[in-house]
Design a protein around this motif. Structure first.
Motif, mmCIF file in Angstrom:
data_model
loop_
_atom_site.group_PDB
_atom_site.id
_atom_site.type_symbol
_atom_site.label_atom_id
_atom_site.label_comp_id
_atom_site.label_asym_id
_atom_site.label_seq_id
_atom_site.Cartn_x
_atom_site.Cartn_y
_atom_site.Cartn_z
ATOM 1 N N LEU A 28 -37.524 10.098 12.124
ATOM 2 C CA LEU A 28 -37.798 11.109 13.140
ATOM 3 C C LEU A 28 -38.337 12.385 12.506
ATOM 4 N N THR A 29 -37.783 12.764 11.364
ATOM 5 C CA THR A 29 -38.240 13.964 10.664
ATOM 6 C C THR A 29 -39.688 13.826 10.235
ATOM 7 N N ARG A 30 -40.059 12.655 9.753
ATOM 8 C CA ARG A 30 -41.452 12.433 9.345
ATOM 9 C C ARG A 30 -42.395 12.551 10.539
ATOM 10 N N GLU A 31 -41.991 11.986 11.652
ATOM 11 C CA GLU A 31 -42.838 12.052 12.842
ATOM 12 C C GLU A 31 -42.999 13.494 13.313
ATOM 13 N N ILE A 32 -41.920 14.265 13.296
ATOM 14 C CA ILE A 32 -41.989 15.673 13.680
ATOM 15 C C ILE A 32 -42.897 16.437 12.722
ATOM 16 N N THR A 33 -42.762 16.165 11.429
ATOM 17 C CA THR A 33 -43.564 16.839 10.412
ATOM 18 C C THR A 33 -45.050 16.577 10.620
ATOM 19 N N VAL A 34 -45.412 15.311 10.805
ATOM 20 C CA VAL A 34 -46.820 14.950 11.003
ATOM 21 C C VAL A 34 -47.352 15.574 12.283
ATOM 22 N N ALA A 35 -46.571 15.509 13.351
ATOM 23 C CA ALA A 35 -47.011 16.065 14.633
ATOM 24 C C ALA A 35 -47.248 17.566 14.530
ATOM 25 N N ALA A 36 -46.352 18.261 13.835
ATOM 26 C CA ALA A 36 -46.479 19.715 13.687
ATOM 27 C C ALA A 36 -47.662 20.100 12.808
ATOM 28 N N LYS A 37 -47.937 19.287 11.786
ATOM 29 C CA LYS A 37 -49.052 19.593 10.884
ATOM 30 C C LYS A 37 -50.397 19.272 11.519
ATOM 31 N N GLN A 38 -50.435 18.263 12.374
ATOM 32 C CA GLN A 38 -51.694 17.865 12.990
ATOM 33 C C GLN A 38 -52.101 18.781 14.136
ATOM 34 N N ASP A 64 -30.847 22.044 14.162
ATOM 35 C CA ASP A 64 -31.246 22.702 12.911
ATOM 36 C C ASP A 64 -32.192 21.813 12.100
ATOM 37 N N ASN A 65 -31.947 20.515 12.102
ATOM 38 C CA ASN A 65 -32.829 19.580 11.400
ATOM 39 C C ASN A 65 -34.224 19.599 12.008
ATOM 40 N N ILE A 66 -34.281 19.634 13.315
ATOM 41 C CA ILE A 66 -35.563 19.648 14.016
ATOM 42 C C ILE A 66 -36.328 20.935 13.712
ATOM 43 N N LYS A 67 -35.625 22.061 13.827
ATOM 44 C CA LYS A 67 -36.264 23.357 13.569
ATOM 45 C C LYS A 67 -36.746 23.459 12.130
ATOM 46 N N ARG A 68 -35.946 22.935 11.198
ATOM 47 C CA ARG A 68 -36.301 23.000 9.777
ATOM 48 C C ARG A 68 -37.560 22.179 9.499
ATOM 49 N N ALA A 69 -37.655 21.004 10.119
ATOM 50 C CA ALA A 69 -38.830 20.157 9.919
ATOM 51 C C ALA A 69 -40.091 20.820 10.456
ATOM 52 N N ILE A 70 -39.990 21.443 11.607
ATOM 53 C CA ILE A 70 -41.144 22.131 12.204
ATOM 54 C C ILE A 70 -41.548 23.334 11.359
ATOM 55 N N LYS A 71 -40.564 24.091 10.892
ATOM 56 C CA LYS A 71 -40.851 25.282 10.090
ATOM 57 C C LYS A 71 -41.544 24.915 8.783
ATOM 58 N N LYS A 72 -41.047 23.881 8.114
ATOM 59 C CA LYS A 72 -41.652 23.457 6.850
ATOM 60 C C LYS A 72 -43.082 22.979 7.066
ATOM 61 N N ALA A 73 -43.296 22.237 8.146
ATOM 62 C CA ALA A 73 -44.629 21.702 8.420
ATOM 63 C C ALA A 73 -45.618 22.812 8.769
ATOM 64 N N SER A 74 -45.187 23.742 9.622
ATOM 65 C CA SER A 74 -46.085 24.813 10.063
ATOM 66 C C SER A 74 -46.405 25.805 8.957
ATOM 67 N N GLY A 76 -46.771 24.852 5.853
ATOM 68 C CA GLY A 76 -47.524 24.126 4.836
ATOM 69 C C GLY A 76 -46.661 23.549 3.734
ATOM 70 N N ASP A 77 -45.354 23.729 3.850
ATOM 71 C CA ASP A 77 -44.448 23.181 2.847
ATOM 72 C C ASP A 77 -44.167 21.707 3.128
ATOM 73 N N GLY A 78 -43.521 21.071 2.192
ATOM 74 C CA GLY A 78 -43.140 19.677 2.388
ATOM 75 C C GLY A 78 -44.285 18.724 2.093
ATOM 76 N N ALA A 79 -43.976 17.450 2.208
ATOM 77 C CA ALA A 79 -44.960 16.406 1.892
ATOM 78 C C ALA A 79 -46.047 16.310 2.948
ATOM 79 N N ASN A 80 -47.213 15.857 2.511
ATOM 80 C CA ASN A 80 -48.312 15.568 3.431
ATOM 81 C C ASN A 80 -48.342 14.068 3.663
ATOM 82 N N TYR A 81 -47.957 13.655 4.847
ATOM 83 C CA TYR A 81 -47.870 12.237 5.154
ATOM 84 C C TYR A 81 -49.165 11.711 5.762
ATOM 85 N N GLU A 82 -49.518 10.527 5.324
ATOM 86 C CA GLU A 82 -50.716 9.854 5.813
ATOM 87 C C GLU A 82 -50.289 8.678 6.692
ATOM 88 N N GLU A 83 -50.944 8.539 7.837
ATOM 89 C CA GLU A 83 -50.644 7.427 8.740
ATOM 90 C C GLU A 83 -51.470 6.205 8.334
#
Length: 248
Positions: A28-38, A64-74, A76-83
């Motif tokens: 779920l965190t990966r999906e949130i991260t990709v969605a926020a970055k895209q 908190d997990n959800i907010k943290r994932a969105i914050k990191k993605a927006s 530019g931190d964290g991994a860049n995931y490829e679909e």
């Protein structure tokens, strides 16, 4: 009984619940991260992020997990995931689609290929089995939102393609590309959905015996356990007798 989703309950009952929960949160965190970055970090303006957050909440993922994932993605931190989507044939000629989100294409390709090979399957090129599936979106509501007639009327108004109701849930099906527009209308009448998911739905099913079923389930379990794998879809069909036996 078709597909492999029914067997997840079997595998989950035999596994450790904490480990399963951790895997679910990771995906779920990966999906949130990709969605926020895209797209935008605002779920109102980003349907994919909105659905990812909603699905995470339904799995009791901490806010908190959800907010943290969105914050990191927006930021530019964290991994860049490829679909990346992988396709192939498993034991018994069962067609399988594997959806991944990865930060290391080589690692993921190696792991997926190894899983297929060790299970007696063959990993093919993209498109090798995709023609056997249709990509659709599923919107699921609990039965408490209303009776079948109310949900049917809401689905017709929204432009959905089909509705399936039972004593527990209402399943509304629409085209992959229409899910945002359809859900916006449904939400006004039925409220927030239990789950919103895009899936690969098989157009044809292959009946398999108990031996092949065990082999296919083993392959699916290996794939599901891979951190890079988000979803696995298959087109096999087994009898209720085999399901009952495997559930023991």
């Amino acid at each position: 009984m078709a597909g492999h989703s029914q067997f997840k309950n079997i595998m989950h009952r035999k596994g450790r619940q904490d480990a399963i929960r951790s895997k679910i949160f990771s995906k779920l965190t990966r999906e949130i991260t990709v969605a926020a970055k895209q797209g935008l970090a605002d779920p109102i303006m980003n349907p994919r992020l909105r659905f990812a957050i909603q699905n995470a909440k339904m799995q009791s993922m901490p806010k908190d997990n959800i907010k943290r994932a969105i914050k990191k993605a927006s930021s530019g931190d964290g991994a860049n995931y490829e679909e990346i989507r992988y396709e192939g044939y498993g034991p018994g000629g069962v067609a399988i689609i594997v959806e991944t989100l990865t930060d290391n294409r080589n690692r993921t390709a190696s792991n997926i290929r190894s899983a297929f090979t060790k299970s007696g399957g063959v990993l093919g090129e993209k498109g090798s089995v995709g023609f056997i599936f249709n990509r659709i979106s599923k919107i699921i509501y609990k039965s408490a939102v209303g009776d079948a007639k109310i949900v049917m009327e809401a689905a017709i108004e929204s432009g959905a393609e089909d509705v399936y109701s039972d004593e527990n849930t209402h399943l509304i099906v629409c085209a992959f590309e229409d899910v945002g527009a359809v859900y916006n209308i449904l939400e006004k009448t039925l409220g927030e959905a239990e789950l919103i998911k895009t899936v690969w739905h098989p157009t044809t099913l292959i009946p398999i015996n108990e031996e092949k079923t065990r082999s296919v389930l083993k392959l699916i379990s290996i794939l599901d356990d891979d951190d890079d794998v988000q979803n696995v879809y298959a087109n096999f069909e087994v009898s209720d007798a085999i399901v009952a036996k495997l559930s023991d």
